[in-house]
Design a protein around this motif. Structure first.
Motif, PDB file in Angstrom:
ATOM      1  N   PHE A  29       0.833  -1.197   0.000  1.00  0.00           N
ATOM      2  CA  PHE A  29       0.000   0.000   0.000  1.00  0.00           C
ATOM      3  C   PHE A  29       0.874   1.256   0.000  1.00  0.00           C
ATOM      4  O   PHE A  29       0.582   2.226  -0.704  1.00  0.00           O
ATOM      5  N   SER A  30       1.945   1.231   0.785  1.00  0.00           N
ATOM      6  CA  SER A  30       2.821   2.394   0.898  1.00  0.00           C
ATOM      7  C   SER A  30       3.556   2.697  -0.399  1.00  0.00           C
ATOM      8  O   SER A  30       3.874   3.851  -0.688  1.00  0.00           O
ATOM      9  N   ILE A  31       3.831   1.666  -1.193  1.00  0.00           N
ATOM     10  CA  ILE A  31       4.561   1.853  -2.447  1.00  0.00           C
ATOM     11  C   ILE A  31       3.609   2.085  -3.624  1.00  0.00           C
ATOM     12  O   ILE A  31       3.699   3.072  -4.349  1.00  0.00           O
ATOM     13  N   ASP A  32       2.648   1.171  -3.784  1.00  0.00           N
ATOM     14  CA  ASP A  32       1.841   1.156  -5.004  1.00  0.00           C
ATOM     15  C   ASP A  32       0.760   2.224  -5.054  1.00  0.00           C
ATOM     16  O   ASP A  32       0.371   2.655  -6.143  1.00  0.00           O
ATOM     17  N   SER A  33       0.255   2.655  -3.903  1.00  0.00           N
ATOM     18  CA  SER A  33      -0.853   3.619  -3.918  1.00  0.00           C
ATOM     19  C   SER A  33      -0.428   4.989  -4.420  1.00  0.00           C
ATOM     20  O   SER A  33      -1.246   5.740  -4.956  1.00  0.00           O
ATOM     21  N   TYR A  34       0.863   5.319  -4.280  1.00  0.00           N
ATOM     22  CA  TYR A  34       1.261   6.657  -4.720  1.00  0.00           C
ATOM     23  C   TYR A  34       1.960   6.673  -6.078  1.00  0.00           C
ATOM     24  O   TYR A  34       2.342   7.732  -6.574  1.00  0.00           O
ATOM     25  N   LEU A  35       2.074   5.511  -6.723  1.00  0.00           N
ATOM     26  CA  LEU A  35       2.686   5.466  -8.049  1.00  0.00           C
ATOM     27  C   LEU A  35       1.940   6.323  -9.080  1.00  0.00           C
ATOM     28  O   LEU A  35       2.578   7.049  -9.860  1.00  0.00           O
ATOM     29  N   PRO A  36       0.593   6.289  -9.116  1.00  0.00           N
ATOM     30  CA  PRO A  36      -0.097   7.151 -10.098  1.00  0.00           C
ATOM     31  C   PRO A  36       0.104   8.643  -9.835  1.00  0.00           C
ATOM     32  O   PRO A  36      -0.110   9.469 -10.736  1.00  0.00           O
ATOM     33  N   ALA A  37       0.507   8.994  -8.615  1.00  0.00           N
ATOM     34  CA  ALA A  37       0.628  10.406  -8.240  1.00  0.00           C
ATOM     35  C   ALA A  37       2.021  10.984  -8.465  1.00  0.00           C
ATOM     36  O   ALA A  37       2.244  12.171  -8.206  1.00  0.00           O
ATOM     37  N   LEU A  38       2.953  10.171  -8.942  1.00  0.00           N
ATOM     38  CA  LEU A  38       4.330  10.667  -9.082  1.00  0.00           C
ATOM     39  C   LEU A  38       4.422  11.933  -9.943  1.00  0.00           C
ATOM     40  O   LEU A  38       5.102  12.899  -9.548  1.00  0.00           O
ATOM     41  N   PRO A  39       3.766  11.988 -11.113  1.00  0.00           N
ATOM     42  CA  PRO A  39       3.838  13.232 -11.891  1.00  0.00           C
ATOM     43  C   PRO A  39       3.254  14.436 -11.139  1.00  0.00           C
ATOM     44  O   PRO A  39       3.800  15.543 -11.213  1.00  0.00           O
ATOM     45  N   ASP A  40       2.150  14.236 -10.413  1.00  0.00           N
ATOM     46  CA  ASP A  40       1.531  15.330  -9.669  1.00  0.00           C
ATOM     47  C   ASP A  40       2.395  15.781  -8.498  1.00  0.00           C
ATOM     48  O   ASP A  40       2.497  16.980  -8.202  1.00  0.00           O
ATOM     49  N   ILE A  41       3.017  14.828  -7.823  1.00  0.00           N
ATOM     50  CA  ILE A  41       3.921  15.182  -6.723  1.00  0.00           C
ATOM     51  C   ILE A  41       5.110  15.968  -7.256  1.00  0.00           C
ATOM     52  O   ILE A  41       5.538  16.966  -6.659  1.00  0.00           O
ATOM     53  N   ALA A  42       5.649  15.519  -8.402  1.00  0.00           N
ATOM     54  CA  ALA A  42       6.773  16.229  -9.016  1.00  0.00           C
ATOM     55  C   ALA A  42       6.389  17.667  -9.350  1.00  0.00           C
ATOM     56  O   ALA A  42       7.153  18.610  -9.090  1.00  0.00           O
ATOM     57  N   ALA A  43       5.198  17.854  -9.904  1.00  0.00           N
ATOM     58  CA  ALA A  43       4.739  19.205 -10.250  1.00  0.00           C
ATOM     59  C   ALA A  43       4.546  20.057  -9.003  1.00  0.00           C
ATOM     60  O   ALA A  43       4.913  21.246  -8.978  1.00  0.00           O
ATOM     61  N   ALA A  44       3.978  19.463  -7.949  1.00  0.00           N
ATOM     62  CA  ALA A  44       3.733  20.208  -6.715  1.00  0.00           C
ATOM     63  C   ALA A  44       5.027  20.622  -6.030  1.00  0.00           C
ATOM     64  O   ALA A  44       5.086  21.676  -5.376  1.00  0.00           O
ATOM     65  N   LEU A  45       6.069  19.819  -6.190  1.00  0.00           N
ATOM     66  CA  LEU A  45       7.354  20.099  -5.531  1.00  0.00           C
ATOM     67  C   LEU A  45       8.349  20.765  -6.476  1.00  0.00           C
ATOM     68  O   LEU A  45       9.529  20.897  -6.125  1.00  0.00           O
ATOM     69  N   ASN A  46       7.878  21.169  -7.661  1.00  0.00           N
ATOM     70  CA  ASN A  46       8.753  21.810  -8.656  1.00  0.00           C
ATOM     71  C   ASN A  46       9.975  20.950  -8.955  1.00  0.00           C
ATOM     72  O   ASN A  46      11.120  21.421  -8.949  1.00  0.00           O
ATOM     73  N   SER A  47       9.725  19.693  -9.221  1.00  0.00           N
ATOM     74  CA  SER A  47      10.800  18.729  -9.445  1.00  0.00           C
ATOM     75  C   SER A  47      10.446  17.864 -10.643  1.00  0.00           C
ATOM     76  O   SER A  47       9.353  17.931 -11.204  1.00  0.00           O
ATOM     77  N   GLY A  48      11.403  17.030 -11.056  1.00  0.00           N
ATOM     78  CA  GLY A  48      11.164  16.082 -12.137  1.00  0.00           C
ATOM     79  C   GLY A  48      10.658  14.765 -11.598  1.00  0.00           C
ATOM     80  O   GLY A  48      10.879  14.426 -10.428  1.00  0.00           O
ATOM     81  N   VAL A  49       9.979  13.994 -12.444  1.00  0.00           N
ATOM     82  CA  VAL A  49       9.457  12.693 -12.022  1.00  0.00           C
ATOM     83  C   VAL A  49      10.592  11.762 -11.597  1.00  0.00           C
ATOM     84  O   VAL A  49      10.466  11.006 -10.626  1.00  0.00           O
ATOM     85  N   THR A  50      11.716  11.835 -12.289  1.00  0.00           N
ATOM     86  CA  THR A  50      12.863  10.981 -11.956  1.00  0.00           C
ATOM     87  C   THR A  50      13.350  11.240 -10.542  1.00  0.00           C
ATOM     88  O   THR A  50      13.689  10.304  -9.801  1.00  0.00           O
ATOM     89  N   GLN A  51      13.383  12.510 -10.127  1.00  0.00           N
ATOM     90  CA  GLN A  51      13.806  12.838  -8.764  1.00  0.00           C
ATOM     91  C   GLN A  51      12.822  12.294  -7.741  1.00  0.00           C
ATOM     92  O   GLN A  51      13.220  11.783  -6.693  1.00  0.00           O
TER      93      GLN A  51
END
Length: 409
Positions: A29-51
């Motif tokens: 749950f801790s790993i897989d539930s946030y996989l779809p959100a990686l692009p959104d998290i990157a945008a919110a943190l002004n970062s790249g998806v790779t980071q």
């Protein structure tokens, strides 16, 4: 084992697989539930998806270290106390994640969140080994594995739904609620399987005796062979998990709402293999099934590399062998763990710690390497998985000598 069985009532044993599966499911749950959100998290943190993806590797490393410490302490203090402490660490760090504003904070806090998760969940396999052995242990681990797989099956869909409705922070609020439920379960439902006189004696022993357990484990060549073979098998799974969002969303241009469906295809295959494994255990020893599973995964990796070289833009050509590779972990996982723990009936907590820590460390390293190797081409990922499967078979045959019967340490 008799003393442990006397502690756990028949009623608690009836619910034990459900309780342990729910506890272990905290990790997927801790790993897989946030996989779809990686692009959104990157945008919110002004970062790249790779980071942002580095937070997956940091989670795996933190989980490994948490298990290394939690395992021997559960032998010393008892299973329930260690799980309670680990879940408290998980809860506090999850709350902190809700207030981050830099990607470095995410990577760091995910490490400590996983540390607490590893500290807590390492007790699951140890409890199984406290109460069962051999084919029975492999069967219980398979049942737990089946139940636990509901988490990675639904986690991406849950994460995607929460992301759409309330943003990426809502995913961590969900994890916060789930961890709190596990805290209540540990307190009220989970039995203590370390006899009181045993962990009282261990508490009175010198702290350095904990390291003697590790020394004994690391001195068992065949057990280490099984351990490293399983690390290689798990390597393919972690390469898949670490790169799944980039491969499906960016390479194949799949939408975030479709991503959970594709991600879960491998999990469904995994569940099917676990059900097959439970039936095979009626006729074959775990070590024989383990060897067959490794061979099938190797064959799947060969097909996967061929698919990547023929046409790396064909989603279906990639998916069919990929599902086979991931599904094979449903055979190798429970049997590998049962064979390994069979060597260490008296120090199952420490043995479980090294087992989990090694698998997740290998996953963290291989996931980070695969993430660095990926450059909008699938062949390097398929080649890495094939290398893992080949090494798994070699180590199982040469070092673990898996065809030989296992004698407890």
């Amino acid at each position: 084992m008799c003393a442990a069985n006397a502690i756990a009532s028949k009623k608690s044993l009836r619910w034990l697989p459900v309780c342990l599966a729910a506890l272990v499911a905290l990790t997927p749950f801790s790993i897989d539930s946030y996989l779809p959100a990686l692009p959104d998290i990157a945008a919110a943190l002004n970062s790249g998806v790779t980071q942002v993806q580095h937070s997956i590797s940091s989670f795996l490393f933190g989980f490994a270290i948490g298990q290394l410490l939690g395992g021997p302490l559960s032998d010393r203090w008892g299973r329930r106390l260690v799980a309670f402490i680990g879940l408290m660490i998980y809860l506090f760090t999850t709350i902190a994640i809700l207030f981050i504003n830099h990607v470095e904070q995410l990577v760091t806090l995910r490490f400590f969140q996983a540390f607490g998760g590893g500290f807590a969940t390492v007790i699951a396999a140890a409890i199984v080994r406290d109460l069962y052995s051999g084919r029975e242990a492999a069967k219980i681990l398979s049942i737990i594995g089946t139940m636990m797989l509901l988490a990675p099956l639904i986690a991406p869909a849950v994460g995607s739904a929460l992301l759409t409705v309330a943003g990426w922070q809502s995913i961590f609020i969900f994890l916060l609620i789930y961890a709190f439920a596990m805290l209540l379960m540990v307190r009220w439902l989970l039995p203590e399987t370390v006899p009181r006189f045993t962990h009282t004696r261990r508490q009175q022993s010198k702290p350095h005796s904990l390291f003697k357990n590790y020394q004994a484990i690391l001195g068992n060549k065949r057990a280490l062979g099984i351990l490293f073979s399983q690390s290689c098998v798990a390597g393919s799974l972690f390469i898949y998990i670490t790169t799944a969002s980039v491969v499906f969303i960016e390479h194949f241009k799949v939408s975030s709402s479709q991503f959970p469906l594709l991600f879960c295809a491998g999990i469904l295959g995994y569940i099917a293999m676990i059900q097959l494994n439970i039936r095979l255990l009626k006729f074959f020893e775990p070590r024989k099934i383990l060897l067959s599973g490794i061979c099938i995964q190797l064959l799947g990796c060969i097909f996967l590399l061929a698919a990547a070289l023929i046409d790396d833009q064909s989603l279906m050509l990639w998916m069919v062998p990929l599902v086979l590779v991931i599904a094979c972990a449903g055979i190798t996982g429970p049997n590998g763990q049962a064979c390994y723990l069979e060597f260490f009936p008296k120090i199952s907590g420490s043995a479980s710690a090294i087992y989990g820590a090694t698998l997740f460390s290998a996953g963290g390293v291989l996931g980070a390497v695969a993430n660095a190797m990926y450059a909008d081409a699938l062949a390097p990922l398929a080649g890495a998985m094939l290398g893992c499967a080949s090494m798994a078979l070699l180590v199982a045959l040469v070092v673990a000598q898996i065809w030989r019967p296992i004698k407890p340490f």
